[in-house]
Design a protein around this motif. Structure first.
Motif, PDB file in Angstrom:
ATOM      1  N   SER A 126       0.804  -1.225   0.000  1.00 25.69           N
ATOM      2  CA  SER A 126       0.000   0.000   0.000  1.00 25.69           C
ATOM      3  C   SER A 126       0.840   1.280   0.000  1.00 25.69           C
ATOM      4  O   SER A 126       0.501   2.224  -0.749  1.00 25.69           O
ATOM      5  CB  SER A 126      -0.968  -0.020   1.189  1.00 25.69           C
ATOM      6  OG  SER A 126      -0.263  -0.085   2.393  1.00 25.69           O
ATOM      7  N   THR A 130       0.703   3.909  -3.073  1.00 26.03           N
ATOM      8  CA  THR A 130       0.356   5.306  -2.792  1.00 26.03           C
ATOM      9  C   THR A 130       1.409   6.251  -3.379  1.00 26.03           C
ATOM     10  O   THR A 130       1.077   7.289  -3.987  1.00 26.03           O
ATOM     11  CB  THR A 130       0.264   5.507  -1.262  1.00 26.03           C
ATOM     12  OG1 THR A 130      -0.620   4.551  -0.720  1.00 26.03           O
ATOM     13  CG2 THR A 130      -0.194   6.913  -0.917  1.00 26.03           C
ATOM     14  N   ASN A 133       1.033   6.221  -7.153  1.00 29.44           N
ATOM     15  CA  ASN A 133      -0.138   7.006  -7.568  1.00 29.44           C
ATOM     16  C   ASN A 133       0.132   8.507  -7.418  1.00 29.44           C
ATOM     17  O   ASN A 133      -0.245   9.316  -8.273  1.00 29.44           O
ATOM     18  CB  ASN A 133      -1.368   6.615  -6.742  1.00 29.44           C
ATOM     19  CG  ASN A 133      -1.845   5.203  -7.109  1.00 29.44           C
ATOM     20  OD1 ASN A 133      -1.535   4.718  -8.191  1.00 29.44           O
ATOM     21  ND2 ASN A 133      -2.571   4.582  -6.199  1.00 29.44           N
TER      22      ASN A 133
END
Lengths: 138, 71
Positions: A126, A130, A133
């Protein structure tokens, strides 16, 4: 015959021929052996505590005496030995141990472990996702 | 006919040997062996052990035996 019984202290195991009746009995009648048809009884009783066994409960004629615990935890055998002492042997049951059964089935354990791995990978991935992104959005 | 002690002991041993209940008893065989050999020390040891196992003193055992045989 009576004198012989007194001296021996025991009754004869087979009837002795009466001298007055001897002429009526066959001469070649074989005498039965002493041990023939001799019952061998073992004294036995249940006990709640080994300390309650008294020495006079162990026969002094060479036989063994058995004492079984009421809770079936053991059997105690006692016998006089040649030194005038009582030998004691304790027999304890050897119960077969049952194999331990897992409460959680094997398939369920595998699935739970896969779930934990999945959660760990998710938690590791994650921050990277993140960051990726965020990098794309900039 | 006068018998001395050893002859009396041999007589007693022979009488006991003829008893099948004693012939098949290993403990009695040990006592018979004491009678045959005249080993007083071994006999005293066995008697002391029996008294100890029965929880009585040798004096009490002698007293009870004398009472039993009405001596």
């Amino acid at each position: 015959m009576a004198f012989g019984n007194i001296i021996n202290g025991f009754q004869q195991p087979y009837p002795q021929p009466d001298p007055w009746q001897q002429n009526r009995q066959p001469v070649n009648m074989p005498l039965p052996s002493v041990n023939q048809n001799r019952t061998f009884q073992i004294p036995c009783r249940s006990i709640s505590n080994p300390d309650e066994i008294m020495p006079n409960e162990v026969p002094m004629d060479g036989r063994i005496a058995l004492f079984m615990a009421r809770d079936n935890s053991c059997i105690i055998a006692k016998q006089w030995n040649q030194n005038g002492l009582i030998d004691t042997v304790k027999y304890v049951p050897n119960l077969p141990t049952e194999p331990t059964v897992d409460s959680v089935p094997f398939d369920q354990q595998i699935l739970e472990r896969l779930d934990r791995l999945d959660q760990m990978l998710t938690s590791l991935m994650s921050p990277i996702e993140t960051a990726q992104n965020g990098g794309v959005s900039e | 006919m006068n018998l001395d002690t050893s002859q009396l002991m041999q007589f007693a041993a022979t009488m006991l040997e003829r008893n099948p209940n004693i012939a098949n008893n290993p403990q009695a065989q040990a006592m018979l062996n004491v009678l045959r050999t005249g080993d007083a020390q071994r006999g005293q040891q066995i008697a002391t052990n029996i008294c100890q196992s029965m929880g009585v003193t040798p004096q009490q055992a002698v007293q009870e035996a004398a009472s039993y045989f009405k001596l």
